[in-house]
Design an enzyme around this catalytic site. Structure first.
Site, PDB file in Angstrom:
ATOM      1  N   CYS A 290       0.831  -1.200   0.000  1.00 50.53           N
ATOM      2  CA  CYS A 290       0.000   0.000   0.000  1.00 50.53           C
ATOM      3  C   CYS A 290       0.872   1.260   0.000  1.00 50.53           C
ATOM      4  O   CYS A 290       1.681   1.456   0.916  1.00 50.53           O
ATOM      5  CB  CYS A 290      -0.865  -0.032   1.257  1.00 50.53           C
ATOM      6  SG  CYS A 290      -1.916   1.394   1.444  1.00 50.53           S
TER       7      CYS A 290
ATOM      8  N   CYS B  22      -0.341   4.585  -6.402  1.00 51.68           N
ATOM      9  CA  CYS B  22      -1.452   3.945  -5.677  1.00 51.68           C
ATOM     10  C   CYS B  22      -1.676   2.580  -6.301  1.00 51.68           C
ATOM     11  O   CYS B  22      -1.615   2.435  -7.539  1.00 51.68           O
ATOM     12  CB  CYS B  22      -2.713   4.808  -5.797  1.00 51.68           C
ATOM     13  SG  CYS B  22      -4.181   4.040  -5.049  1.00 51.68           S
TER      14      CYS B  22
HETATM   15  N1  DGL Z   1      -3.568   0.796  -1.218  1.00 50.82           N
HETATM   16  C1  DGL Z   1      -3.918   2.184  -1.210  1.00 50.82           C
HETATM   17  C2  DGL Z   1      -2.753   3.004  -1.774  1.00 50.82           C
HETATM   18  O1  DGL Z   1      -1.957   2.484  -2.531  1.00 50.82           O
HETATM   19  C3  DGL Z   1      -5.200   2.355  -1.954  1.00 50.82           C
HETATM   20  C4  DGL Z   1      -5.946   3.589  -1.658  1.00 50.82           C
HETATM   21  C5  DGL Z   1      -6.435   3.783  -0.229  1.00 50.82           C
HETATM   22  O2  DGL Z   1      -6.433   2.867   0.600  1.00 50.82           O
HETATM   23  O3  DGL Z   1      -6.863   4.922   0.031  1.00 50.82           O
HETATM   24  O4  DGL Z   1      -2.592   4.138  -1.442  1.00 50.82           O
END
Ligand code: DGL
Length: 282
Positions: free
Chosen positions: A78, A189
């Site tokens: 993430c 993201c």
């Molecule tokens: N996995 C998150 C990221 O890459 C996805 C978006 C989120 O959780 O807001 O930032």
């Protein structure tokens, strides 16, 4: 690595939800002999609109969960969690931990010719300034143009990836990047690799896209090789899933991110559910 020695422990991967399955996808394709445990924190998605402190505390409990399962390496798939917490996690745990920010920044610095690099990411990732700092640590003369894209990850996760609504959101977010004449854009993201064709079309063919999922998978392979902790070559590894939200919807939504079968998903009922529920209602 000595072909007789191998480390059969799994690799742990976590994300705020199903988006990190784009990272797991790259790992499974490039490292087929390894076993993986994936934790999707779907009960607390999205991370991007949370405060950095909240994201940090969720990241710590995710890493503890994976450490308890005996993993040899942890991948913070993430971007929001890596941006908010990677150095603190690395300092606190003995298990090696890698995250998506630095590999993507390195690829972008290598790729750009104009030294004008765009970043598309969540609010948390942009606010943490992790990508900006990583890029400047690699090339102090690079110009970074970050764009917060709060609508994109939820839209991609919940609805039709190829809808006009997604296209309209992408058009809005790439506007400032086109105006800044960047020649490279980091997809900061986990969800954005799914809309690569739309991004290519709206940014134009002269702009290179850096997929942080591909870059981190490459780095994981190099770490296993250098530390000599790869699994036995030639075997077919397995992968399994935990989620903090509904396992059935994880399976249904996750398949298009993983592009491989998702079999059993085990529900992890965490203690924070009640205390963070108040935050979700903001
Ligand atoms: N996995 C998150 C990221 O890459 C996805 C978006 C989120 O959780 O807001 O930032």
């Amino acid at each position: 690595m000595d072909s007789e020695t191998f480390d059969s422990r799994p690799i742990g991967v976590f994300d705020s939800g199903v988006g990190g399955l784009t990272v797991l996808h790259e790992c499974l394709v490039n490292l087929p002999a390894e076993d993986f445990i994936y934790l999707g924190d779907t009960g607390f998605f999205p991370y991007g609109s949370r405060s950095l402190e909240e994201v940090r505390s969720l990241a710590f409990r995710n890493v503890s969960f994976l450490v308890e399962r005996g993993v040899k390496l942890i991948v913070v798939a993430c971007n929001s969690a890596a941006a908010a917490a990677l150095p603190q996690l690395q300092a606190a745990f003995e298990t090696p931990i890698v995250g998506v920010v630095m590999p993507g920044a390195r690829a972008a610095v290598q790729e750009t010719r104009s030294r004008r690099v765009g970043l598309m990411a969540t609010e948390a990732t942009v606010r943490s300034e992790s990508y900006q700092q990583a890029l400047l640590s690699l090339d102090a003369g690079v110009n970074v143009y970050p764009v917060e894209c709060p609508r994109l990850a939820p839209l991609i996760q919940e609805g039709d990836v190829f809808s006009e609504e997604v296209e309209e959101a992408v058009r809005q977010y790439v506007g400032p990047l086109k105006a800044s004449e960047v020649d490279t854009v980091i997809l900061g993201c986990t969800h954005y690799p799914l809309i690569t064709p739309m991004l290519r079309r709206l940014l134009g063919p002269q702009v290179s896209l850096v997929n942080s999922a591909e870059e981190i998978a490459r780095e994981v392979g190099e770490i296993l090789e250098r530390k000599g902790v790869g699994n036995r070559a030639g075997r077919e590894g397995g992968y399994r899933f935990y989620s903090t939200g509904d396992p059935e919807s994880f399976r249904r939504v996750g398949a298009r991110f993983l592009q491989l079968p998702i079999r059993e998903v085990v529900l992890w009922e965490t203690r924070e559910r009640a205390s963070l529920a108040a935050t979700d209602e903001r």
